[in-house]
Design an enzyme around this catalytic site. Structure first.
Site, PDB file in Angstrom:
ATOM      1  CB  THR A  12      62.325  38.533  43.269  1.00  0.00           C
ATOM      2  OG1 THR A  12      62.138  39.224  42.012  1.00  0.00           O
ATOM      3  CG2 THR A  12      63.759  38.076  43.389  1.00  0.00           C
ATOM      4  NE  ARG A  54      48.483  31.113  30.458  1.00  0.00           N
ATOM      5  CZ  ARG A  54      48.082  32.150  31.190  1.00  0.00           C
ATOM      6  NH1 ARG A  54      47.052  32.891  30.770  1.00  0.00           N
ATOM      7  NH2 ARG A  54      48.680  32.446  32.306  1.00  0.00           N
ATOM      8  CB  CYS A  64      45.085  32.426  38.358  1.00  0.00           C
ATOM      9  SG  CYS A  64      44.709  34.116  37.872  1.00  0.00           S
ATOM     10  CD  GLN A 111      39.820  36.816  37.658  1.00  0.00           C
ATOM     11  OE1 GLN A 111      39.035  36.869  36.716  1.00  0.00           O
ATOM     12  NE2 GLN A 111      41.122  36.758  37.480  1.00  0.00           N
ATOM     13  N   GLY A 165      46.377  38.566  41.785  1.00  0.00           N
ATOM     14  CA  GLY A 165      46.415  38.070  40.416  1.00  0.00           C
ATOM     15  C   GLY A 165      47.069  39.059  39.468  1.00  0.00           C
ATOM     16  CE  LYS A 196      44.543  36.601  30.182  1.00  0.00           C
ATOM     17  NZ  LYS A 196      45.664  37.118  31.021  1.00  0.00           N
ATOM     18  CG  HIS A 228      41.224  34.322  41.454  1.00  0.00           C
ATOM     19  ND1 HIS A 228      41.706  35.490  41.993  1.00  0.00           N
ATOM     20  CD2 HIS A 228      41.920  34.139  40.288  1.00  0.00           C
ATOM     21  CE1 HIS A 228      42.653  35.984  41.208  1.00  0.00           C
ATOM     22  NE2 HIS A 228      42.806  35.181  40.178  1.00  0.00           N
ATOM     23  CG  ASN A 265      45.072  34.554  43.347  1.00  0.00           C
ATOM     24  OD1 ASN A 265      44.681  34.520  44.522  1.00  0.00           O
ATOM     25  ND2 ASN A 265      45.835  35.516  42.876  1.00  0.00           N
TER      26      ASN A 265
END
Lengths: 356, 356
Positions: free
Chosen positions: A15, A103, A132, A159, A163, A223, A256, A330
């Protein structure tokens, strides 16, 4: 099971801003869906969503939700991804996860299908969808790596609020109206839910995305640096390319922007070479015509799956170095589409082993 | 004339976004003003402005307007600056100009008082105020140049709408309301009056500021590269430092942000060294405390004269290279305040030679 028969699919976090887009991307995808389960937190359970004309009631996600599921497309945050996805895998499912939880796990492939689809072959149940801002950057960098070799990347991001989720996006629009009405802007979410202070984003710039690390970089910046290396060279600490990042939140709902400075190994590469390489790269649309004022813009990228690249310029004083401007939706290439695209690739490579 | 007696001052372009701020900055300045003339185009003539409690009627600017004037503070665009300022100088005035018209003239000093006030000594009547995005960047770079020597600068800008004038600023707010009302945004000015196409800035990013040059850089980007070299090393084509720029307009009314990557000659410089140097630099306020989420933001810089620097981070893979985030009020330090500050410096150095 052959792919003709189809897969039992579950969307976890169905959702949210990304989850609803995973549903829409799945509807348009080539993945044969035999059944679809929509899972979310107890707060969203009971809501209804449509898939190919059929109403589906959203259920609360529990470990047993994954019984009989072949494929999980997850966008439910790091905590749920940490607890529930191993349960899904234990029950035989393959999971593609949007959170940052898995990740950096050496056993988890981090995949952008245009860049490193071969990493999928080694999966052990969980595949991670990158951050993203990383995804759209590596889509633009990989063709240059192949053509000229990469030496250094310096990126500054612009960004969008979405996001940080649907509520951050809503907050931006609410703050904008407050500002236009001459009221003081209120801030409860941005720059990041996980930190103490909140600042208005509307008509402002927030040079903080996610929380700060010891060295002064934010987690978002870290990241981008580590994920880029893992995707391009298989190791988040690879010394094959240098990467540094500054991540800034801007008052844009979707899309972005990235100002990317890239130094390639081949110092004879020209601006025209780089434009030509990008023009034919998978997933890239070159929008680069100054005469026509053609360049990527967030409002033009919204709703599209591609990564748009323009403003390619040679650094006149550094042979083999270039500036470029990279924009993508994004929520689509940065999240929902890349997730479904990974799933399509898993299907194509027969890497989802149905239990039914 | 001694400075006690004061100067006959004229503000050219007195009714624009910058001109009104020059008036306010002059009111607060140490410059002894004997008389003040407000000049503008015929369109604005007849309007009234207050200075130190007195009403002043705006007059149409003609060459003869400068009879008896000692000091001109100009923000009237390149065309008027080209035609009128030589007339003012011919009549004995010293002119500080905000347009780009005279900046690259070898006979015209391009001055940021914290950086190169000594360049004023050679003036021949006209002194140029640099481009707004250049000013705040060199305020942050000069202390690093002095301490460690500069090797390379890579900058990505996040520039406010007011940098394109009052009408662009109004357009941004109008577009934002259109967007919030679900209407289509209309665009007549941005990205730049001087080009064919116009795009919405509200909730968007426009990677074009000013018109394009042959090499794909915009004039704004070229200005940042050449002006930075002229201010720091006296030559717009100096090879003492490498500079490359990407200029992007963002939906912010006031306050330019800049993500600046800087490589210094002294590779032993640490993040803490750079923070210490910036903390004591003239015109700089170091706002850099991740624990307190303290970093520069446009809405906090608005109305202030200083340049705010934060998010200082060492590039872990490149000794002597740093990322930082620089914000300043583009209409004050980027324009009106720097102009009045130059005038204060001219007064202090007795470089305005009154004719009376």
């Amino acid at each position: 099971m052959t792919s003709e028969a189809g897969y039992n699919v579950a969307i976890l976090g169905a959702t949210g801003a990304v989850g609803t887009r995973i549903l829409a991307q799945l509807e348009q995808s080539t993945i044969p869906v035999k059944s679809l389960k929509l899972l979310a937190s107890v707060r969203s359970a009971g809501q209804t969503r449509q898939f190919k004309g059929q109403d589906i009631v959203v259920e609360e996600a529990t470990p047993d939700s994954f019984d009989g599921i072949d494929l999980v497309l997850a966008s439910a945050g790091g905590s749920l991804a940490g607890s529930l996805l191993p349960e899904a895998v234990k029950r035989g499912a393959v999971a593609v996860d949007n959170s940052s939880r898995w990740r950096m796990d050496p056993k988890v492939p981090l995949v952008v299908p245009e860049v490193n689809p071969e990493a999928l072959a080694d999966h052990q149940g969980i595949i991670a969808n990158p951050n993203c801002s990383t995804i759209q950057m590596v889509v633009a960098l990989e063709p240059l790596r192949q053509a000229y070799g990469l030496n250094q990347v310096i990126v500054s991001t612009y960004q969008a609020a979405s996001g940080a989720g649907q509520r951050a996006w809503d907050e931006l629009l609410h703050q904008a109206q407050q500002h236009l009405d001459g009221e003081e802007e209120t801030a409860d979410i941005l720059p990041t839910k996980g930190d103490k202070k909140h600042y208005p984003l509307a008509f402002n710039l927030l040079p903080q995305i996610d929380v700060f690390q010891e060295d002064g970089y934010t987690f978002e910046e870290q990241k981008m640096m580590q994920e880029t290396k893992k995707i391009l060279f298989g190791d988040p600490h690879s010394s094959e390319v240098k990467v540094t990042a500054t991540a800034v939140r801007v008052p844009v709902p979707i899309g972005h922007g990235e100002s990317v400075y890239v130094s390639v190994d081949d110092e004879t590469a020209t601006r025209e070479d780089v434009q030509r390489v990008l023009a034919s790269a998978p997933g890239v649309v070159l929008e680069d015509n100054p005469d026509e004022q053609l360049y990527p813009q967030p409002i033009k990228a919204e709703g599209k799956r591609e990564t748009f690249v323009g403003r390619v310029r040679a650094d006149i004083e550094n042979p083999g170095s270039f500036n470029m401007w990279v924009v993508s939706d994004n929520l689509l290439k940065g999240a929902a589409w890349n997730t479904v695209q990974i799933a399509e690739e898993l299907v194509k490579r027969d890497l989802i082993h149905s239990q039914v």
